[in-house]
Design an enzyme around this catalytic site. Structure first.
Site, mmCIF file in Angstrom:
data_model
loop_
_atom_site.group_PDB
_atom_site.id
_atom_site.type_symbol
_atom_site.label_atom_id
_atom_site.label_comp_id
_atom_site.label_asym_id
_atom_site.label_seq_id
_atom_site.Cartn_x
_atom_site.Cartn_y
_atom_site.Cartn_z
ATOM 1 C CG HIS A 64 -0.366 0.239 2.528
ATOM 2 N ND1 HIS A 64 -0.048 -0.767 3.412
ATOM 3 C CD2 HIS A 64 -0.016 1.386 3.158
ATOM 4 C CE1 HIS A 64 0.462 -0.255 4.516
ATOM 5 N NE2 HIS A 64 0.482 1.056 4.386
ATOM 6 C CG ASP A 85 0.022 -4.130 2.808
ATOM 7 O OD1 ASP A 85 0.157 -3.588 1.691
ATOM 8 O OD2 ASP A 85 -0.041 -3.485 3.871
ATOM 9 C CB SER A 103 3.426 1.786 6.048
ATOM 10 O OG SER A 103 2.244 1.794 6.791
ATOM 11 N N GLY A 153 -10.663 -22.695 -4.924
ATOM 12 C CA GLY A 153 -11.753 -22.034 -5.638
ATOM 13 C C GLY A 153 -13.065 -22.079 -4.886
#
Length: 414
Positions: free
Chosen positions: A148, A178, A252, A308
């Site tokens: 991000h 992330d 971050s 799935g």
């Protein structure tokens, strides 16, 4: 009238009370659809990765430095040596992207447009900038940070503690954890050592290094508050280290280190109602970050196993509605058309009871375990359909890439 009813009422009440007493005293006498059913304990055979793209990168895995195990015999009076060792490898990341600037509403009026030339009437652009942190992980210039931090950026600039600055190339990103890997082309790069994050214990001292609010590199101290944090809604795959070391916007992608200066996690988010640190920060464990780093560099993507299916937790109420005494297993809420589960005949409403002989107790943990299975592996599973237990074998597929997958409803990001 009461005299005629009472002789019949007392035997009925006595029978009901006796039945309730027997149920409480001997609960095992209740019928269980799984009591006499055969168990599946065979282990799934291993097989090499399949379905790998023909355009596999020829880059070798980065040569990282492994840290020695942390000694907990005696704590230091100062952590300056740890900071001196780790801080040079923590970088500031400035990402920028060009966006279309909304034009003034009056510009849509033909009367005002006549006073401006064609160039002036066109939509203008503006530059949006954001900041974060990163960690130099190898001498050949690979940098770990958060997805991000650099998501959607048109240009990424990396600034080292020694004053050097350079543009960075995006090697790969993994929105579901992330994490992102950048590459910078500089000589004599400082490199951080990587600790075994499985050895992290609650109560260990932890230091967070980053660039909060853009004020410059900052070090904060706390302890490891918890390990294995999940169900936070941050990422698809969660196994966070929680710390009370102050983490703020701009931290971050920075480093969470131990008292020896070794990396134990990549700071990623905080829980906050004010936007600032409230003593609840989360870091991605170094072991997970290391594995994602290797796959992004060598494969260009992270390869995960996939069935799935969309799984839903089985509450006690739902378990009772399916005739189950305990909420074991997860409900198959949806099946992806053409996916492994669809090919094996799974249907919405089935209960996934066990995977590879292990009883399913948590939907998120089960999906994480399946993600670690190499695609192409034959996997035995047990489902419950209509109160009947059914054993099925299916072939694990590769989880499709979702380049810009949303990270979900997350606590306040750092």
């Amino acid at each position: 009238m009461h005299r005629f009813v009472l002789p019949y009422l007392w035997p009925i009440l006595t029978g009901v009370l006796l039945a309730a007493l027997l149920l409480f005293a001997f609960p095992d006498t209740l019928p269980n659809p799984f009591t006499n059913a055969p168990s599946t304990t065979s282990q799934a055979p291993t097989s090499p990765l399949v379905n790998v793209s023909d355009e596999v990168s020829s880059r070798p895995a980065p040569e990282t430095r492994q840290a020695a195990p942390l000694s907990r015999d005696q704590g230091p009076a100062s952590y300056s040596s740890a900071v001196s060792q780790a801080a040079p490898a923590v970088v500031n990341i400035y990402s920028s992207r060009i966006v279309e600037r909304d034009q003034h509403p009056l510009m849509s009026d033909p009367f005002f447009q006549q006073f401006f030339s064609g160039d002036d009437a066109t939509t203008h652009q503006r530059m949006l900038s954001s900041l974060g942190s990163g960690v130099i992980i190898s001498h050949d210039g690979y940098v770990l940070t958060n997805h991000h931090v650099i998501n959607g950026a048109d240009e990424i600039q990396v600034a080292l503690r020694d004053g050097r600055e350079t543009l960075a190339e995006v090697i790969g990103t993994d929105p579901e954890s992330d994490l992102a890997v950048l590459h910078i082309d500089l000589e004599d790069l400082p490199v951080i050592e990587i600790a075994d994050s499985a050895d992290v214990a609650v109560g260990d001292v932890a230091l967070a290094i980053g660039n909060p609010f853009g004020v410059g590199q900052t070090v904060t101290m706390g302890i490891i508050s918890a390990t294995g944090r999940n169900h936070l809604g941050l990422n698809a795959y969660e196994d966070f280290i929680q710390t009370d070391a102050a983490i703020n916007p701009g931290n971050s992608g920075g480093a969470l280190i131990n008292p020896d200066g070794a990396l134990v996690g990549i700071n990623t988010a905080i829980f906050s109602r004010s936007g600032g640190s409230q003593g609840i920060g989360f870091a991605i464990p170094a072991n997970l970050a290391h594995s994602v780093l290797d796959e992004l560099v060598t494969q260009g993507r992270v390869i995960r196993g996939w069935l799935g299916i969309e799984a839903q937790a089985l509450s006690r109420e739902l378990a009772a509605s399916f005739g189950l005494r305990t909420p074991q297993g997860v409900i198959v809420a949806g099946v992806t058309s053409g996916g492994p589960a669809d090919k094996a005949g799974l249907e919405p409403g089935d209960i996934l009871f066990s995977v590879n002989g292990q009883t399913v107790l948590d939907a998120r943990a089960t999906m994480s375990n399946i993600a670690s299975i190499p695609p192409g592996t034959t996997l035995p599973i047990t489902i419950v359909r209509g109160g009947e237990r059914i054993d099925i074998s299916l072939e694990v597929g590769e989880r499709p890439l979702i380049p810009n997958a949303p990270l979900g409803e997350r606590p306040k990001e750092s």
